[in-house]
Design a protein around this motif. Structure first.
Motif, PDB file in Angstrom:
ATOM      1  N   MET A   1       0.865  -1.173   0.000  1.00 24.11           N
ATOM      2  CA  MET A   1       0.000   0.000   0.000  1.00 24.11           C
ATOM      3  C   MET A   1       0.908   1.231   0.000  1.00 24.11           C
ATOM      4  SD  MET A   1      -3.024   1.218   2.659  1.00 24.11           S
ATOM      5  CE  MET A   1      -3.809  -0.355   2.660  1.00 24.11           C
ATOM      6  N   SER A   2       0.544   2.198  -0.811  1.00 23.89           N
ATOM      7  CA  SER A   2       1.346   3.415  -0.908  1.00 23.89           C
ATOM      8  C   SER A   2       1.174   4.283   0.335  1.00 23.89           C
ATOM      9  CB  SER A   2       0.935   4.213  -2.150  1.00 23.89           C
ATOM     10  OG  SER A   2      -0.340   4.800  -1.958  1.00 23.89           O
ATOM     11  N   ALA A   3       2.127   5.173   0.532  1.00 20.33           N
ATOM     12  CA  ALA A   3       2.056   6.079   1.688  1.00 20.33           C
ATOM     13  C   ALA A   3       0.825   6.971   1.598  1.00 20.33           C
ATOM     14  CB  ALA A   3       3.325   6.926   1.759  1.00 20.33           C
ATOM     15  N   ALA A   4       0.506   7.440   0.401  1.00 19.60           N
ATOM     16  CA  ALA A   4      -0.657   8.317   0.241  1.00 19.60           C
ATOM     17  C   ALA A   4      -1.951   7.570   0.534  1.00 19.60           C
ATOM     18  CB  ALA A   4      -0.697   8.902  -1.174  1.00 19.60           C
ATOM     19  N   ARG A   5      -2.024   6.335   0.102  1.00 17.36           N
ATOM     20  CA  ARG A   5      -3.235   5.551   0.373  1.00 17.36           C
ATOM     21  C   ARG A   5      -3.352   5.235   1.865  1.00 17.36           C
ATOM     22  NH1 ARG A   5      -5.327  -0.176  -1.872  1.00 17.36           N
ATOM     23  NH2 ARG A   5      -7.516   0.202  -1.449  1.00 17.36           N
ATOM     24  N   SER A   6      -2.225   4.962   2.505  1.00 15.32           N
ATOM     25  CA  SER A   6      -2.240   4.740   3.947  1.00 15.32           C
ATOM     26  C   SER A   6      -2.710   5.981   4.688  1.00 15.32           C
ATOM     27  CB  SER A   6      -0.842   4.346   4.438  1.00 15.32           C
ATOM     28  OG  SER A   6      -0.457   3.117   3.886  1.00 15.32           O
ATOM     29  N   LEU A   7      -2.194   7.140   4.277  1.00 14.40           N
ATOM     30  CA  LEU A   7      -2.636   8.396   4.899  1.00 14.40           C
ATOM     31  C   LEU A   7      -4.127   8.617   4.679  1.00 14.40           C
ATOM     32  CD1 LEU A   7       0.314  10.791   4.038  1.00 14.40           C
ATOM     33  CD2 LEU A   7      -0.548  10.275   6.326  1.00 14.40           C
ATOM     34  N   ALA A   8      -4.598   8.354   3.475  1.00 10.70           N
ATOM     35  CA  ALA A   8      -6.021   8.524   3.177  1.00 10.70           C
ATOM     36  C   ALA A   8      -6.866   7.578   4.030  1.00 10.70           C
ATOM     37  CB  ALA A   8      -6.287   8.292   1.689  1.00 10.70           C
ATOM     38  N   THR A  50      -5.810  14.553   6.017  1.00 14.74           N
ATOM     39  CA  THR A  50      -6.287  14.749   4.644  1.00 14.74           C
ATOM     40  C   THR A  50      -5.351  15.685   3.890  1.00 14.74           C
ATOM     41  OG1 THR A  50      -8.553  14.395   5.403  1.00 14.74           O
ATOM     42  CG2 THR A  50      -8.285  15.391   3.240  1.00 14.74           C
ATOM     43  N   SER A  51      -4.872  16.719   4.556  1.00 13.81           N
ATOM     44  CA  SER A  51      -3.901  17.630   3.938  1.00 13.81           C
ATOM     45  C   SER A  51      -2.605  16.895   3.606  1.00 13.81           C
ATOM     46  CB  SER A  51      -3.608  18.807   4.869  1.00 13.81           C
ATOM     47  OG  SER A  51      -4.772  19.545   5.111  1.00 13.81           O
ATOM     48  N   SER A  57       0.425  12.691  -2.053  1.00 16.78           N
ATOM     49  CA  SER A  57      -0.062  12.228  -3.358  1.00 16.78           C
ATOM     50  C   SER A  57       0.515  13.062  -4.485  1.00 16.78           C
ATOM     51  CB  SER A  57      -1.585  12.293  -3.415  1.00 16.78           C
ATOM     52  OG  SER A  57      -2.162  11.430  -2.487  1.00 16.78           O
ATOM     53  N   ALA A  58       0.462  14.363  -4.317  1.00 14.69           N
ATOM     54  CA  ALA A  58       0.892  15.259  -5.397  1.00 14.69           C
ATOM     55  C   ALA A  58       2.407  15.340  -5.517  1.00 14.69           C
ATOM     56  CB  ALA A  58       0.317  16.647  -5.163  1.00 14.69           C
ATOM     57  N   LEU A  59       3.105  15.478  -4.406  1.00 13.60           N
ATOM     58  CA  LEU A  59       4.537  15.768  -4.457  1.00 13.60           C
ATOM     59  C   LEU A  59       5.425  14.529  -4.484  1.00 13.60           C
ATOM     60  CD1 LEU A  59       4.535  18.719  -1.914  1.00 13.60           C
ATOM     61  CD2 LEU A  59       4.450  18.828  -4.413  1.00 13.60           C
ATOM     62  N   ARG A  60       5.060  13.515  -3.742  1.00 15.23           N
ATOM     63  CA  ARG A  60       5.928  12.346  -3.643  1.00 15.23           C
ATOM     64  C   ARG A  60       5.543  11.248  -4.628  1.00 15.23           C
ATOM     65  NH1 ARG A  60       6.237   8.183   1.238  1.00 15.23           N
ATOM     66  NH2 ARG A  60       7.999   6.960   0.512  1.00 15.23           N
ATOM     67  N   ARG A  66      -5.558  11.210  -6.841  1.00 16.10           N
ATOM     68  CA  ARG A  66      -5.770  11.042  -5.410  1.00 16.10           C
ATOM     69  C   ARG A  66      -5.648  12.391  -4.696  1.00 16.10           C
ATOM     70  NH1 ARG A  66      -5.355   6.265  -2.723  1.00 16.10           N
ATOM     71  NH2 ARG A  66      -3.707   5.531  -4.071  1.00 16.10           N
ATOM     72  N   ALA A  67      -4.693  13.208  -5.121  1.00 16.88           N
ATOM     73  CA  ALA A  67      -4.525  14.536  -4.520  1.00 16.88           C
ATOM     74  C   ALA A  67      -5.777  15.377  -4.722  1.00 16.88           C
ATOM     75  CB  ALA A  67      -3.307  15.236  -5.115  1.00 16.88           C
ATOM     76  N   ALA A  68      -6.362  15.327  -5.908  1.00  9.66           N
ATOM     77  CA  ALA A  68      -7.572  16.106  -6.190  1.00  9.66           C
ATOM     78  C   ALA A  68      -8.767  15.596  -5.379  1.00  9.66           C
ATOM     79  CB  ALA A  68      -7.887  16.056  -7.683  1.00  9.66           C
ATOM     80  N   LEU A  69      -8.876  14.288  -5.246  1.00  5.34           N
ATOM     81  CA  LEU A  69      -9.976  13.718  -4.462  1.00  5.34           C
ATOM     82  C   LEU A  69      -9.872  14.119  -2.994  1.00  5.34           C
ATOM     83  CD1 LEU A  69     -10.038  10.145  -6.039  1.00  5.34           C
ATOM     84  CD2 LEU A  69     -11.798  11.912  -6.296  1.00  5.34           C
ATOM     85  N   ALA A  70      -8.664  14.024  -2.446  1.00  6.65           N
ATOM     86  CA  ALA A  70      -8.478  14.420  -1.046  1.00  6.65           C
ATOM     87  C   ALA A  70      -8.671  15.923  -0.878  1.00  6.65           C
ATOM     88  CB  ALA A  70      -7.100  13.992  -0.553  1.00  6.65           C
ATOM     89  N   ALA A  71      -8.226  16.698  -1.848  1.00 11.17           N
ATOM     90  CA  ALA A  71      -8.408  18.156  -1.780  1.00 11.17           C
ATOM     91  C   ALA A  71      -9.893  18.514  -1.816  1.00 11.17           C
ATOM     92  CB  ALA A  71      -7.664  18.836  -2.924  1.00 11.17           C
TER      93      ALA A  71
END
Length: 110
Positions: A1-8, A50-51, A57-60, A66-71
Motif C-alpha cells: 500500500m502506498s504512503a498516500a493511500r495509507s494516509l487517506a 487529509t492535507s 499524493s501530489a509531491l511524492r 488522489r490529490a484532487a480527491l483528497a483536496a
C-alpha cells in the motif's frame, strides 16, 4: 500500500470516528461537557491527515487524481467550523467530505 493511500485510510478512519462521536454528542447518547475537546482534536487530526494525503499524493507519488480527491474532501472540512453545530447544516456539510475521502482511499493507480 502506498504512503498516500495509507494516509487517506487513516484520515478516513479518524474522520469516521469523529463523525460518530459528533452524532453521539448531537443525539445525547454521549455526554462530554468536560471533554468536548476530544471531538475537536479528531476534527483537527482529520484535516491534517487529509492535507498530508494531498501533499504526499501530489509531491511524492505524483498521483494527481488522489490529490484532487483528497483536496475536494478538504473543502467541506474547512467550511465546517463556520457552520453552527446547532444547525442541521453542520452534519450535512460534514458528510459531504465522506465520498471524496472514500474515493481517495479506493483509488488504485495504474
Amino acid at each position: 500500500m502506498s504512503a498516500a493511500r495509507s494516509l487517506a485510510t487513516v484520515a478516513g478512519a479518524v474522520y469516521g470516528s469523529t463523525a460518530m462521536l459528533g452524532v453521539g454528542l448531537a443525539t445525547g447518547l454521549w455526554r462530554n461537557e468536560q471533554n468536548r475537546w476530544v471531538h475537536h482534536v479528531g476534527y483537527v487530526a482529520a484535516v491534517a491527515l487529509t492535507s498530508a494525503t494531498v501533499a504526499v499524493s501530489a509531491l511524492r507519488e505524483h498521483d494527481g487524481t488522489r490529490a484532487a480527491l483528497a483536496a475536494a474532501a478538504l473543502v467541506p472540512l474547512t467550511a465546517l467550523p463556520r457552520v453552527s453545530t446547532r444547525s442541521r447544516r453542520h452534519p450535512l456539510v460534514a458528510l459531504t467530505a465522506a465520498p471524496w475521502l472514500i474515493a481517495a482511499i479506493a483509488r488504485r493507480p495504474r
